[in-house]
Every structure is written in structure tokens, then in C-alpha cells.
Design an enzyme around this catalytic site. Structure first.
Site, PDB file in Angstrom:
ATOM      1  N   HIS A  66       0.815  -1.216   0.000  1.00  0.00           N
ATOM      2  CA  HIS A  66       0.000   0.000   0.000  1.00  0.00           C
ATOM      3  C   HIS A  66       0.850   1.268   0.000  1.00  0.00           C
ATOM      4  O   HIS A  66       0.357   2.350  -0.316  1.00  0.00           O
ATOM      5  CB  HIS A  66      -1.002  -0.005   1.164  1.00  0.00           C
ATOM      6  CG  HIS A  66      -0.410   0.249   2.514  1.00  0.00           C
ATOM      7  ND1 HIS A  66      -0.128  -0.757   3.418  1.00  0.00           N
ATOM      8  CD2 HIS A  66      -0.047   1.406   3.141  1.00  0.00           C
ATOM      9  CE1 HIS A  66       0.358  -0.241   4.531  1.00  0.00           C
ATOM     10  NE2 HIS A  66       0.426   1.076   4.385  1.00  0.00           N
ATOM     11  N   ASP A 114       0.188  -7.707   1.399  1.00  0.00           N
ATOM     12  CA  ASP A 114       0.561  -6.296   1.520  1.00  0.00           C
ATOM     13  C   ASP A 114       2.083  -6.129   1.507  1.00  0.00           C
ATOM     14  O   ASP A 114       2.647  -5.388   2.315  1.00  0.00           O
ATOM     15  CB  ASP A 114      -0.025  -5.691   2.795  1.00  0.00           C
ATOM     16  CG  ASP A 114      -0.042  -4.157   2.746  1.00  0.00           C
ATOM     17  OD1 ASP A 114       0.241  -3.593   1.669  1.00  0.00           O
ATOM     18  OD2 ASP A 114      -0.323  -3.536   3.786  1.00  0.00           O
ATOM     19  N   SER A 160       4.587   2.511   7.922  1.00  0.00           N
ATOM     20  CA  SER A 160       4.261   1.329   7.128  1.00  0.00           C
ATOM     21  C   SER A 160       5.450   0.876   6.295  1.00  0.00           C
ATOM     22  O   SER A 160       6.103   1.678   5.628  1.00  0.00           O
ATOM     23  CB  SER A 160       3.078   1.629   6.202  1.00  0.00           C
ATOM     24  OG  SER A 160       1.904   1.851   6.936  1.00  0.00           O
TER      25      SER A 160
END
Length: 316
Positions: free
Chosen positions: A140, A181, A259
Site C-alpha cells: 500500500h 501487503d 508502514s
């Protein structure tokens, strides 16, 4: 008080000059014994006058205990500082850019320095996988670059080499897997010697053990947060809507920009990839419930992405 009065009693004779007078005169011997005893009594009375005072031996023990506790605290702080210093050079800062127009020149350096013509699409973290310049991050974080059909998306990766020299390069997509992810970038590292992360395992993690997150929350580079493993075997949603099973739950703060960064253990080994945090609805504030993809899952996925690229099911 009775003992103190006896010291001035007229019944006691004057001291004799004879060497053995004390032996011949029991009263003299008694007088010295009474003086010594009175000193003890005076000390006791003075001690009673100060109820907060403690015996010297007790005070020494407390001081020694405090010194030991301080030494232990200093050692713990030094250990965490050393842990960060060893691991942070392997963590990168990723900036997603959207160019206003496709540059006429094909020079990579020119494109990346013309930031005034680019809009920052987002920021994230990643870590150096190997000495060849492969970077692991979340899908992402680079989703717009991975699905770009306009040619305007770019990825700028800021990193350091083993000597501490900071530089940046354009990141190219090697492969990605939205189901977990995960994504892999490649940067040109010719002339630089990188320091890859030390990989650990996640199958033997225990709730309560210490863990540390390194990343770039809100663009603040090289940020360290600490916590513990709060839970194991969690399920979190992936970008393609499926569930990522076996996620690690931690209270080490993870915010926007963290992230893709590593979650490490007390030995500096990567045990997960920081991925998500629950936020209070409408506030954007982290609730302290954060998740990482376990490194065992990463170890099964990343080598395949490097060798074979993006799985066919995810290419379109």
C-alpha cells in the site's frame, strides 16, 4: 539520666599516676566502663531524637542498591541505543511522487531533483533486504506506482550505506503481492555498500517480549518506538480484501509513514513488517493497537517476488 549523673559523683577518687592503678582500683575501671556505656546511651538518645535517621549499615545498603539500580538502568538504555544504531542504517524512507508532466530527459537524477514539478503522494518506510539494492516495504506504500499507467508516478528512496553516507535513488518495482501487503523495490547502489537487515523468526514469539519499531512516521526520519508483543495470530485485512493471518499485535507506536518499516526484537533481528494501526473513528489518532506482518510470511513471499516478479493474478 541516672548514668549521666554518676559521672560527676564525688565518690569517685582522682586518677592515680601509678601504672597499675586501674588494676588496683576497681572504681577507676568501673568509671571508664561507665563512660563508654554512657557514650552508647548518648548515641542512642540522639538517634531517638531523629526518627527519620537510619543506621549507617542500612544507609550504605540503600545507597549501594540505588547505585546498582542506576547501573542497570544505564545498561538498559545503552543497549537500546546500540540496538537503534545498529539497525537504523538498514531502514529507508520512501516518498511517492506524481510528476506534473513526463520529463523530456530520461536522466534519473534530473527527474528526482525536480520536486517542484511533483506532488508528494505519500510517504512510508522500508528496509534493505540484500546488498544488491532490493528494498522490502508494504504494497500500500507503493500501490500507485505499482498500478501506474500514466508514467507520472515515481518513487524516491532515501537510504544510507554501511559508512553512514546518505543518498537517494529512484525505486523501481520488482514485484508485489497485495494478498500479503508486500512489495519489493530495486535501487541502483553501484558505488555503495549497503547494510542489509538481520532477519529473525516469528514462529517462536511470545506475548510480553520486547519489540521495537523503526520508521518514518509523518515524515520524521529514523524514529524509534518501543513496546511489547501484545498478541499473536491476529487477522488483518489486506489491500485486496483478503485476510492476512498470523499478524503480530504490538503496542509499539505505528503511525502514518511507519508502514513498511521493520519490527525488531531485543537482538536487532527483524520479526515483522509494520503494516497497520487501528485509529479512533474520525480522529486519525492511533489507538495503540498496531500490527505487523510476521517475518516468516515475508520470508516465504519476498524471494519469490525477487526471482519471478509479481504473481500473474496480481498483474492486472
Amino acid at each position: 539520666m541516672a548514668v549521666l549523673a554518676s559521672l560527676n559523683s564525688p565518690l569517685l577518687p582522682a586518677a592515680s599516676s601509678s601504672p597499675d592503678s586501674s588494676a588496683k582500683n576497681p572504681l577507676f575501671t568501673r568509671r571508664r566502663a561507665m563512660v563508654a556505656g554512657s557514650s552508647v546511651v548518648v548515641g542512642s538518645l540522639l538517634n531517638l531524637c531523629n526518627p527519620n535517621s537510619k543506621p549507617l549499615s542500612s544507609q550504605s545498603a540503600i545507597a549501594q542498591q540505588q547505585r546498582e539500580e542506576k547501573d542497570e538502568l544505564d545498561q538498559e538504555e545503552d543497549r537500546i541505543v546500540h540496538l537503534f544504531q545498529e539497525a537504523s542504517p538498514s531502514v529507508v524512507f520512501i516518498k511517492g511522487l506524481e510528476l506534473a508532466k513526463i520529463p523530456k530527459t530520461s536522466s534519473e537524477e534530473v527527474m528526482l531533483t525536480e520536486d517542484e514539478n511533483a506532488k508528494v503522494e505519500g510517504t512510508g518506510s522500508g528496509f534493505i533486504w540484500d546488498k544488491f539494492g532490493h528494498i522490502v516495504t508494504n504494497y500500500h506504500v507503493v500501490a500507485k506506482l505499482a498500478t501506474d499507467k500514466s508514467g507520472l508516478q515515481r518513487c524516491k528512496v532515501f537510504l544510507s550505506d554501511a559508512r553512514g553516507t546518505s543518498f537517494y535513488k529512484e525505486g523501481k518495482i520488482v514485484g508485489f503481492d497485495p494478498a500479503y501487503d508486500l512489495a519489493v523495490l530495486k535501487v541502483d547502489v553501484e558505488g555503495y555498500k549497503l547494510r542489509p537487515v538481520v532477519l529473525g523468526t516469528s514462529h517462536n514469539l511470545r506475548v510480553g517480549q520486547s519489540c521495537f519499531a523503526i520508521g518514518n512516521p509523518y515524515g520524521y526520519e529514523n524514529t524509534l518506538t518501543t513496546g511489547v508483543v501484545s498478541g499473536l495470530g491476529r487477522e488483518i485485512p489486506s489491500p485486496n480484501g483478503r485476510a492476512i493471518r498470523g499478524a503480530i499485535q504490538t503496542d509499539a507506536a505505528i503511525n502514518a509513514g511507519n508502514s513498511g518499516g521493520p519490527l525488531i526484537d531485543s537482538y536487532g533481528h527483524v520479526i515483522g513488517v509494520n503494516t497497520a494501526t487501528f485509529t479512533r473513528k474520525g480522529t486519525g489518532i492511533s489507538s495503540g493497537v498496531n500490527f505487523a506482518i510476521p517475518i516468516d510470511t515475508v520470508l516465504r513471499t519476498v524471494p519469490t517476488l525477487i526471482v519471478y516478479g509479481t504473481p500473474y493474478r496480481d498483474r492486472f
